[in-house]
Design an enzyme around this catalytic site. Structure first.
Site, mmCIF file in Angstrom:
data_model
loop_
_atom_site.group_PDB
_atom_site.id
_atom_site.type_symbol
_atom_site.label_atom_id
_atom_site.label_comp_id
_atom_site.label_asym_id
_atom_site.label_seq_id
_atom_site.Cartn_x
_atom_site.Cartn_y
_atom_site.Cartn_z
ATOM 1 N N PRO A 40 73.320 28.412 41.033
ATOM 2 C CA PRO A 40 73.880 29.661 41.569
ATOM 3 C C PRO A 40 72.761 30.607 42.008
ATOM 4 O O PRO A 40 71.810 30.841 41.252
ATOM 5 C CB PRO A 40 74.662 30.242 40.381
ATOM 6 N N GLY A 60 67.053 25.424 42.833
ATOM 7 C CA GLY A 60 67.406 26.719 43.397
ATOM 8 C C GLY A 60 66.529 27.081 44.575
ATOM 9 O O GLY A 60 66.840 26.755 45.725
ATOM 10 N N ARG A 61 65.430 27.739 44.293
ATOM 11 C CA ARG A 61 64.545 28.189 45.376
ATOM 12 C C ARG A 61 64.026 27.030 46.217
ATOM 13 O O ARG A 61 63.820 27.169 47.425
ATOM 14 C CB ARG A 61 63.390 29.001 44.786
ATOM 15 N N ARG A 119 75.951 28.709 31.335
ATOM 16 C CA ARG A 119 74.526 29.010 31.561
ATOM 17 C C ARG A 119 74.068 29.945 30.455
ATOM 18 O O ARG A 119 74.662 31.002 30.220
ATOM 19 C CB ARG A 119 74.288 29.656 32.920
ATOM 20 N N TYR A 144 73.165 39.823 31.263
ATOM 21 C CA TYR A 144 74.456 40.334 31.683
ATOM 22 C C TYR A 144 75.385 40.458 30.472
ATOM 23 O O TYR A 144 74.968 40.257 29.331
ATOM 24 C CB TYR A 144 75.029 39.460 32.802
ATOM 25 N N CYS A 203 72.394 34.433 43.953
ATOM 26 C CA CYS A 203 73.053 35.604 44.540
ATOM 27 C C CYS A 203 72.626 35.789 45.988
ATOM 28 O O CYS A 203 71.432 35.763 46.304
ATOM 29 C CB CYS A 203 72.728 36.853 43.729
ATOM 30 N N GLN A 248 80.294 30.090 39.146
ATOM 31 C CA GLN A 248 79.789 30.756 37.942
ATOM 32 C C GLN A 248 80.410 32.145 37.876
ATOM 33 O O GLN A 248 80.235 32.941 38.795
ATOM 34 C CB GLN A 248 78.262 30.868 38.005
#
Length: 393
Positions: free
Chosen positions: A26, A334-335, A238, A190, A28, A103
């Site tokens: 995931p 991801g990246r 996660r 979070y 953003c 997610q």
């Protein structure tokens, strides 16, 4: 000759069979419309990874309430109007042969911040209500997420009960959109992660105090999710295995929580770290290649639950080694996927399990196959020239 690898072996989790072990993490995008709906950006952004050969493509952190978004343009599942725009993307990813995951999260103390591309700083108080919308920072205790964050409102027992309900409603909407995998976000400071840490959770009721109390909401949300999410569909969590704060949530705590989550029907722990505060986002552990893989390995071996490794996994041989020695069951990219959306296709060639382009989307594969013989001749000719030059030197 093509040969078998762990990275490109299938994996069945409940009734879902993933064609390989490559997962798009995931990420953003801050590209939703004003109503929190997915847009053309998400269709192209997530669709490219499915075309690129990943087995499972996750959408970004998806807000369960409008007030609990991270950013103005976060994707959400707080309303039925968000189902069809999500389904449009899910259907396209499915058509490319990949599974789709969502997610879900509430930003908690970290609600209301700039997008990363704009600096990622928290909104000042005057911007928490603007343009007809608002952010509300809530948490287990009135402890800010960092020096530039406002103090969150401490959640009451009624607030907690209501929060469990909005998670369940978001889960039902994800199922209605045809999503294959649900992931609960218990990481990066979070809301649900903030209940786990003794630094952010100072409560003295049933949702605080010792580790058992601090885990209570995480366990309740997971139990709610397993009851609400169809039994044949996989459930991931996660987790910030180590939250980065001295004396905070740690690996031993995560082993205990992972065991309890497994007993509740969670199928995979997605092993991340850090993020409890701004300081722990960057200072938790040195960020070298595969810097979080050890967390995945320890949880997998101690609990027997499947794990997903993430964090600076950049090439096929590194990913294959992680799986081969049993440090993880899935590899999250991801990246590196942003750098190369066709990472999975290129990994197959790097590991010599795909000699041509038969497994590629025909819209791309046919052109690449036609180019391949000429490209191979050119590369051979250049290699011969290079050898000749070396001999002359």
């Amino acid at each position: 000759m093509p040969h078998e690898t762990r990275l490109f072996s299938s994996l069945q989790i409940r009734s879902l069979t993933l064609k390989n072990r490559i997962v798009i993490s995931p990420m953003c995008q801050n590209a939703a419309d004003r109503e929190g709906c997915m847009t053309d950006w998400h269709l192209v952004h997530l669709g490219q990874f499915a075309i690129g050969g990943a087995g499972l493509v996750f959408a970004e952190s998806t807000a369960v309430t409008e007030e609990g978004r991270i950013n103005d343009f976060d994707v959400g599942l707080w309303g039925d109007h968000q189902i069809e725009p999500l389904k449009r993307v899910v259907d396209f990813v499915h058509a490319q042969g990949a599974a789709f995951g969502v997610q879900i999260s509430h930003a908690g103390r970290k609600a209301g911040a700039e997008a990363l591309c704009d600096g990622g700083q928290p909104f000042p108080p005057e911007r928490l209500v603007h343009d007809g919308r608002r952010f509300i920072r809530v948490g287990p205790s009135p402890v800010p997420a960092g020096k530039n964050w406002t103090t969150p409102r401490e959640m009451t027992l009624e607030d907690i009960a209501a929060m469990r309900e909005v998670f369940k409603q978001a889960i039902r909407r994800a199922d209605a959109a045809g999503v294959d995998v649900l992931e609960l976000h218990y990481a990066h400071g979070y809301l649900l992660a903030s209940f786990l840490s003794p630094h952010s959770n100072l409560r003295r009721d049933a949702y605080g105090g010792d580790r058992e109390g601090r885990m209570r909401l995480a366990l309740e949300v997971a139990a709610d999710a397993r009851e609400t999410w169809p039994q044949h569909k996989p459930l991931f969590v996660r987790l910030s295995v180590f939250d980065g704060a001295e004396g905070g949530w740690n690996l031993d705590d995560s082993i205990v929580l992972a065991s309890r989550l497994k007993a509740l029907g969670v199928d995979v722990i997605d092993c991340s770290s850090g993020g409890l505060t701004d300081a722990t986002t960057t200072a938790s552990i040195p960020r070298g290649l595969g810097f979080q893989v050890a967390f995945s390995a320890r949880i997998r071996r101690k609990t027997g639950i499947r794990t997903q490794a993430v964090g600076m996994i950049v090439d096929a041989h590194q990913a294959e080694a992680i799986l081969a020695i049993g440090d993880a069951d899935l590899i999250a990219i991801g990246r590196e996927a942003l750098f190369d959306p066709f990472w999975a296709r290129h990994a197959a060639q790097e590991l010599d399990i795909e000699a041509g382009f038969d497994d590629w989307n025909p819209h791309n594969g046919a052109y690449l196959a036609k180019r391949a013989p000429g490209l191979a001749r050119e590369r051979a000719a250049r290699a011969a020239i290079d050898r000749k030059v070396k001999e002359l030197l």
